[in-house]
Design a protein around this motif. Structure first.
Motif, PDB file in Angstrom:
ATOM      1  N   ALA A   1       0.938  -1.292  -0.126  1.00  0.00           N
ATOM      2  CA  ALA A   1      -0.012   0.014   0.180  1.00  0.00           C
ATOM      3  C   ALA A   1       1.008   1.362  -0.061  1.00  0.00           C
ATOM      4  O   ALA A   1       0.505   2.227  -0.726  1.00  0.00           O
ATOM      5  CB  ALA A   1      -0.909   0.074   1.274  1.00  0.00           C
ATOM      6  N   GLY A   2       1.876   1.144   0.750  1.00  0.00           N
ATOM      7  CA  GLY A   2       2.621   2.171   0.820  1.00  0.00           C
ATOM      8  C   GLY A   2       3.301   2.548  -0.437  1.00  0.00           C
ATOM      9  O   GLY A   2       3.599   3.675  -0.827  1.00  0.00           O
ATOM     10  N   ALA A   3       4.031   1.312  -1.175  1.00  0.00           N
ATOM     11  CA  ALA A   3       4.362   1.697  -2.709  1.00  0.00           C
ATOM     12  C   ALA A   3       3.312   2.351  -3.680  1.00  0.00           C
ATOM     13  O   ALA A   3       3.874   3.094  -4.280  1.00  0.00           O
ATOM     14  CB  ALA A   3       4.858   0.320  -3.034  1.00  0.00           C
ATOM     15  N   ALA A   4       2.270   1.859  -3.545  1.00  0.00           N
ATOM     16  CA  ALA A   4       1.108   2.061  -4.279  1.00  0.00           C
ATOM     17  C   ALA A   4       0.699   3.626  -4.133  1.00  0.00           C
ATOM     18  O   ALA A   4       0.811   4.734  -5.023  1.00  0.00           O
ATOM     19  CB  ALA A   4      -0.188   1.372  -4.147  1.00  0.00           C
ATOM     20  N   ASP A   5       0.923   4.214  -2.776  1.00  0.00           N
ATOM     21  CA  ASP A   5       0.461   5.313  -2.538  1.00  0.00           C
ATOM     22  C   ASP A   5       1.822   6.367  -2.958  1.00  0.00           C
ATOM     23  O   ASP A   5       1.459   7.296  -3.602  1.00  0.00           O
ATOM     24  CB  ASP A   5       0.601   5.742  -0.870  1.00  0.00           C
TER      25      ASP A   5
ATOM     26  N   GLY B   1       3.132  10.343  -7.412  1.00  0.00           N
ATOM     27  CA  GLY B   1       4.129  10.898  -8.030  1.00  0.00           C
ATOM     28  C   GLY B   1       5.482  11.228  -7.278  1.00  0.00           C
ATOM     29  O   GLY B   1       6.451  11.954  -7.621  1.00  0.00           O
ATOM     30  N   ALA B   2       5.335  10.733  -5.830  1.00  0.00           N
ATOM     31  CA  ALA B   2       6.390  10.694  -5.027  1.00  0.00           C
ATOM     32  C   ALA B   2       7.500   9.762  -5.099  1.00  0.00           C
ATOM     33  O   ALA B   2       7.717   9.125  -4.284  1.00  0.00           O
ATOM     34  CB  ALA B   2       5.817  10.552  -3.535  1.00  0.00           C
ATOM     35  N   ASP B   3       7.801   9.388  -6.279  1.00  0.00           N
ATOM     36  CA  ASP B   3       8.669   8.366  -6.935  1.00  0.00           C
ATOM     37  C   ASP B   3       9.631   8.889  -8.133  1.00  0.00           C
ATOM     38  O   ASP B   3       9.494   8.040  -9.177  1.00  0.00           O
ATOM     39  CB  ASP B   3       7.719   7.101  -7.108  1.00  0.00           C
ATOM     40  N   ALA B   4      10.439   9.627  -7.403  1.00  0.00           N
ATOM     41  CA  ALA B   4      11.410  10.320  -8.583  1.00  0.00           C
ATOM     42  C   ALA B   4      12.119   9.424  -9.510  1.00  0.00           C
ATOM     43  O   ALA B   4      12.265   9.536 -10.629  1.00  0.00           O
ATOM     44  CB  ALA B   4      12.153  11.254  -8.049  1.00  0.00           C
ATOM     45  N   ASP B   5      12.460   8.186  -8.964  1.00  0.00           N
ATOM     46  CA  ASP B   5      13.552   7.500  -9.831  1.00  0.00           C
ATOM     47  C   ASP B   5      12.590   6.100 -10.272  1.00  0.00           C
ATOM     48  O   ASP B   5      13.205   5.368 -10.992  1.00  0.00           O
ATOM     49  CB  ASP B   5      14.481   6.948  -9.207  1.00  0.00           C
ATOM     50  N   GLY B   6      11.388   5.949  -9.878  1.00  0.00           N
ATOM     51  CA  GLY B   6      10.481   5.020 -10.552  1.00  0.00           C
ATOM     52  C   GLY B   6      10.694   3.699  -9.588  1.00  0.00           C
ATOM     53  O   GLY B   6      10.109   2.619  -9.997  1.00  0.00           O
ATOM     54  N   THR B   7      11.579   3.630  -8.736  1.00  0.00           N
ATOM     55  CA  THR B   7      11.743   2.404  -7.785  1.00  0.00           C
ATOM     56  C   THR B   7      10.557   1.688  -7.242  1.00  0.00           C
ATOM     57  O   THR B   7      10.293   0.702  -7.498  1.00  0.00           O
ATOM     58  CB  THR B   7      13.031   2.545  -6.903  1.00  0.00           C
TER      59      THR B   7
ATOM     60  N   THR C   1       7.503   2.490  -8.123  1.00  0.00           N
ATOM     61  CA  THR C   1       6.589   1.986  -9.355  1.00  0.00           C
ATOM     62  C   THR C   1       6.753   0.439  -9.736  1.00  0.00           C
ATOM     63  O   THR C   1       6.203  -0.299  -9.808  1.00  0.00           O
ATOM     64  CB  THR C   1       6.597   3.093 -10.278  1.00  0.00           C
ATOM     65  N   ALA C   2       8.212   0.548  -9.852  1.00  0.00           N
ATOM     66  CA  ALA C   2       8.748  -0.982 -10.289  1.00  0.00           C
ATOM     67  C   ALA C   2       8.485  -2.043  -9.317  1.00  0.00           C
ATOM     68  O   ALA C   2       8.085  -2.982  -9.559  1.00  0.00           O
ATOM     69  CB  ALA C   2      10.197  -1.039 -10.792  1.00  0.00           C
ATOM     70  N   PHE C   3       8.746  -1.717  -7.860  1.00  0.00           N
ATOM     71  CA  PHE C   3       8.501  -2.628  -6.920  1.00  0.00           C
ATOM     72  C   PHE C   3       7.023  -2.897  -6.874  1.00  0.00           C
ATOM     73  O   PHE C   3       6.797  -4.127  -6.590  1.00  0.00           O
ATOM     74  CB  PHE C   3       9.059  -2.040  -5.548  1.00  0.00           C
ATOM     75  N   ARG C   4       6.261  -1.827  -6.831  1.00  0.00           N
ATOM     76  CA  ARG C   4       5.081  -2.185  -6.553  1.00  0.00           C
ATOM     77  C   ARG C   4       4.338  -3.165  -7.784  1.00  0.00           C
ATOM     78  O   ARG C   4       3.486  -4.089  -7.603  1.00  0.00           O
ATOM     79  CB  ARG C   4       3.880  -0.693  -6.903  1.00  0.00           C
ATOM     80  N   ARG C   5       4.706  -2.771  -8.915  1.00  0.00           N
ATOM     81  CA  ARG C   5       4.533  -3.816 -10.231  1.00  0.00           C
ATOM     82  C   ARG C   5       4.672  -5.180  -9.700  1.00  0.00           C
ATOM     83  O   ARG C   5       3.695  -6.186  -9.986  1.00  0.00           O
ATOM     84  CB  ARG C   5       5.122  -3.407 -11.412  1.00  0.00           C
ATOM     85  N   ILE C   6       5.802  -5.587  -9.413  1.00  0.00           N
ATOM     86  CA  ILE C   6       6.235  -7.212  -9.346  1.00  0.00           C
ATOM     87  C   ILE C   6       5.899  -7.585  -7.994  1.00  0.00           C
ATOM     88  O   ILE C   6       5.169  -8.714  -7.598  1.00  0.00           O
ATOM     89  CB  ILE C   6       7.569  -7.270  -9.479  1.00  0.00           C
ATOM     90  N   ALA C   7       6.067  -6.874  -6.784  1.00  0.00           N
ATOM     91  CA  ALA C   7       5.618  -7.229  -5.462  1.00  0.00           C
ATOM     92  C   ALA C   7       4.225  -7.493  -5.157  1.00  0.00           C
ATOM     93  O   ALA C   7       3.775  -8.444  -4.524  1.00  0.00           O
ATOM     94  CB  ALA C   7       6.106  -6.290  -4.357  1.00  0.00           C
ATOM     95  N   THR C   8       3.167  -6.523  -5.834  1.00  0.00           N
ATOM     96  CA  THR C   8       1.950  -6.788  -5.753  1.00  0.00           C
ATOM     97  C   THR C   8       1.486  -8.166  -6.513  1.00  0.00           C
ATOM     98  O   THR C   8       0.748  -8.745  -5.828  1.00  0.00           O
ATOM     99  CB  THR C   8       1.077  -5.833  -6.475  1.00  0.00           C
TER     100      THR C   8
ATOM    101  N   THR D   1      11.860  -4.147 -12.631  1.00  0.00           N
ATOM    102  CA  THR D   1      11.159  -4.826 -11.550  1.00  0.00           C
ATOM    103  C   THR D   1      12.168  -5.732 -10.752  1.00  0.00           C
ATOM    104  O   THR D   1      12.028  -5.764  -9.631  1.00  0.00           O
ATOM    105  CB  THR D   1      10.288  -5.517 -12.315  1.00  0.00           C
ATOM    106  N   ALA D   2      13.063  -6.400 -11.421  1.00  0.00           N
ATOM    107  CA  ALA D   2      13.884  -7.442 -10.836  1.00  0.00           C
ATOM    108  C   ALA D   2      14.820  -6.600  -9.848  1.00  0.00           C
ATOM    109  O   ALA D   2      15.123  -6.682  -8.628  1.00  0.00           O
ATOM    110  CB  ALA D   2      14.632  -8.404 -11.340  1.00  0.00           C
ATOM    111  N   GLU D   3      15.672  -5.499 -10.343  1.00  0.00           N
ATOM    112  CA  GLU D   3      16.127  -4.589  -9.463  1.00  0.00           C
ATOM    113  C   GLU D   3      15.584  -4.119  -8.306  1.00  0.00           C
ATOM    114  O   GLU D   3      16.148  -3.884  -7.273  1.00  0.00           O
ATOM    115  CB  GLU D   3      16.797  -3.435 -10.602  1.00  0.00           C
ATOM    116  N   ALA D   4      14.339  -3.386  -8.592  1.00  0.00           N
ATOM    117  CA  ALA D   4      13.552  -3.074  -7.508  1.00  0.00           C
ATOM    118  C   ALA D   4      13.177  -4.099  -6.209  1.00  0.00           C
ATOM    119  O   ALA D   4      13.388  -3.666  -5.079  1.00  0.00           O
ATOM    120  CB  ALA D   4      12.326  -2.470  -7.963  1.00  0.00           C
ATOM    121  N   LEU D   5      12.877  -5.232  -6.483  1.00  0.00           N
ATOM    122  CA  LEU D   5      12.839  -6.473  -5.835  1.00  0.00           C
ATOM    123  C   LEU D   5      14.133  -6.574  -4.932  1.00  0.00           C
ATOM    124  O   LEU D   5      13.817  -6.650  -3.641  1.00  0.00           O
ATOM    125  CB  LEU D   5      12.334  -7.551  -6.369  1.00  0.00           C
ATOM    126  N   PHE D   6      15.232  -6.656  -5.534  1.00  0.00           N
ATOM    127  CA  PHE D   6      16.392  -6.926  -4.836  1.00  0.00           C
ATOM    128  C   PHE D   6      16.942  -5.993  -4.222  1.00  0.00           C
ATOM    129  O   PHE D   6      17.759  -6.104  -2.945  1.00  0.00           O
ATOM    130  CB  PHE D   6      17.478  -7.641  -5.818  1.00  0.00           C
TER     131      PHE D   6
END
Length: 560
Positions: free
Chosen positions: A367-371, A376-382, A384-391, A458-463
């Motif tokens: 939920a925090g990643a989604a928020d 738009g509080a995700d300047a480097d997109g990390t 967003t990528a984490f949300r995509r795979i972790a959800t 996505t893999a980079e964000a997870l790791f």
């Protein structure tokens, strides 16, 4: 001769003295969960704590618990025609359903976070769902779809301008009327068809353009459309340019009923308070959302949101049934001791408590990643990528754990748990739905592979997330190394094994970083190092059961 009545009054025939049975659980505080509030604060929504505590008391009240029971005992009924033979296609609900919905919408569990500029508003909504879900699960379907519809409609700004203020309203208005004349709206979705299910690209519902730009007529049959009394629906249909997304209102701007013929309501295993239907479209008026041929890409944001809610609802069921089991064993004795004081029962409860905390902690992290991503509080997109795979990972694993968890919690009540009056059978029937809704286990596992191969970062964000706990626990570090190897050599046939390990390392890393040592150590020992059996209640002897239970079930419930 002594009369039968006299004998009964004297107690000679008294056989119904009630002993060794727990008192009713309600009223109780459904928000009494340390892990929930720690996650709420950690993910930026500490400002919502007072409201969540208030909602927890309401969810655990006798009144709200009765609403949940009545809404499921008195199921929705389809009324296709009025007394004069006019087609109406309406579903009638027990008043308890409307009570539940009114509270949920007023508390911001539908579309309200999209109109709330405070950081953490989406986290606060998720925490509210984790608490209010103790009252009843089925009505979470329309609130979830309403929440998820808003970002999709934003793909078509002229439609969002009209409908978003009403979808984000905190007023529940269940009457079928012209949407713009109502105080608040609910949204549903119609994606699947009988020939394809999750394979929506095989949909055969056709969309024909009209002379008015952006307006089409639909013809086809949807297979599983829940909450058919919603005001508007996002629907997939084949337009001339390919599969596209459309907005379908139940009532048209001129006040006439749009063609939305409900063929039948589904006779489901669980989720029985919530109507799920098969609507037929025949000349049904619809407005295009997003470009033609981009229907899946347009509606995918809705899926991301509802998948998070599947994780949330599974975590809620875990917590609810853990509380029920803990209450029972605290008051029930067998073989000369309270169940809560018996070592094996404590192991079972502690194992369930670990699973519950891991699910809740992951839910709030998602939920925090989604928020942060949607604000738009995700300047480097990390994030967003984490949300995509972790959800997708969380949706697969937490919902898979739900049925086994609720079955074990039910068993803690013994035969009492198998009886409808306990409420546990209702929770048990609800649990499998969350693994099926928004893509079954295979669909989610394959979606993880798709994200890894097609969506950079996505893999980079997870790791990167896992690396935050590096060095804190050797068992976790070893599992992460094993995950990297599996990721490099894995196949489609092994997707479930891969995603399971992703989920366990992610949960383990969160607990190592944020939970007390008793929780993190027992989780890593059991879930990551193999010192665990195939059933709940097989934690290793070294596990700090008192520490785990003291956190999960505070007060006298955990007294040893």
């Amino acid at each position: 001769m002594v009369s039968i009545l006299a004998q009964e009054q004297s107690g000679q025939y008294a056989t119904h003295d009630v002993t060794n049975q727990p008192p009713p659980l309600a009223p109780y505080d459904a928000s009494e969960d340390t892990a929930l509030f720690e996650g709420l604060r950690r993910e930026g929504a500490g400002w919502a704590e007072e409201g969540i505590r208030r909602l927890g008391l309401r969810a655990g009240s006798v009144e709200a618990q009765e609403w949940g029971d009545l809404a499921n005992r008195h199921e929705p009924e389809l009324r296709t025609h009025d007394r004069y033979g006019h087609r109406v296609d309406e579903v009638e609900f027990h008043p308890s359903w409307h009570h539940l919905m009114r509270v949920a919408v007023a508390e911001g569990l539908a579309g309200a976070p999209w109109a709330d500029e405070r950081p953490g508003a989406h986290v606060a909504r998720t925490a509210g769902g984790l608490v209010w879900g103790h009252a009843e699960a089925g009505h979470g379907c329309p609130t979830s779809m309403t929440y998820a519809a808003v970002p999709v409609l934003r793909r078509q700004p002229e439609l969002a301008k009209v409908y978003e203020p009403l979808l984000t309203s905190r007023e529940y208005d269940p009457e079928l009327r012209v949407p713009t004349e109502k105080r608040g709206l609910l949204a549903g979705m119609g994606m699947t068809e009988k020939q394809g299910g999750s394979d929506v690209r095989t949909n055969t519902t056709m969309a024909t353009p009209t002379a008015e730009p952006g307006v089409y007529t639909l013809r086809g049959h949807k297979w599983f459309t829940s909450a058919p009394m919603c005001d508007v629906f996002l629907v997939l249909a084949q337009a001339p340019g390919g599969l596209s997304c459309f907005l379908v209102p139940r009532v048209l701007p001129d006040g006439s009923r749009n063609t939305f013929r409900i063929q039948r309501l589904k006779d489901k295993l669980g989720n029985r308070s919530n109507a799920s239907s098969e609507p037929e479209f025949d000349g049904t008026v619809a407005w295009l959302v997003g470009p033609e041929g981009r229907g899946v890409k347009t509606i995918i944001e809705m899926v991301n949101c509802t998948r998070l809610d599947c994780v949330m609802s599974s975590a809620t069921l875990m917590r609810k049934t853990l509380v029920e089991a803990g209450h029972h064993v605290r008051h029930r004795s067998a073989f000369g001791a309270r169940l809560i004081d018996q070592p094996l029962m404590r192991n079972v409860l502690a194992d369930l408590a670990l699973e519950s905390e891991a699910a809740t902690t992951l839910t709030l992290r998602l939920a925090g990643a989604a928020d942060r991503a949607v604000r738009g509080a995700d300047a480097d997109g990390t994030e967003t990528a984490f949300r995509r795979i972790a959800t997708a990972v969380g949706k697969y694993w937490v919902t898979k754990r739900g049925p086994a968890f609720t079955a074990e919690a039910l068993e803690c009540l013994g035969g009492n748990g198998y009886v409808e009056e306990s409420g546990m059978p209702r929770h048990y029937r609800e649990a499998p739905l969350l693994s099926i809704w928004e893509g079954s286990g295979n669909v989610n596992a394959l979606d993880v592979l798709r994200a890894l191969s097609r969506e950079p970062g996505t893999a980079e964000a997870l790791f990167a997330e896992l690396a935050l706990a590096q060095g804190a626990d050797a068992r976790l570090d070893t599992a992460v190394t094993r995950l990297k190897g599996l990721l490099a050599t894995g196949s489609e046939a092994g997707a479930r094994r891969l995603v399971e390990l992703m989920a366990l390392t992610l949960q383990g890393s969160l607990l190592v970083r944020h939970a007390p040592a008793a929780i993190a150590d027992a989780f890593c020992a059991s879930r990551l190092s193999g010192d665990w059996g195939h059933a709940f209640g097989t934690l290793p002897d070294a596990a700090d059961l008192d520490g785990i239970l003291g956190r999960a079930l505070p007060g006298a419930m955990a007294a040893h």
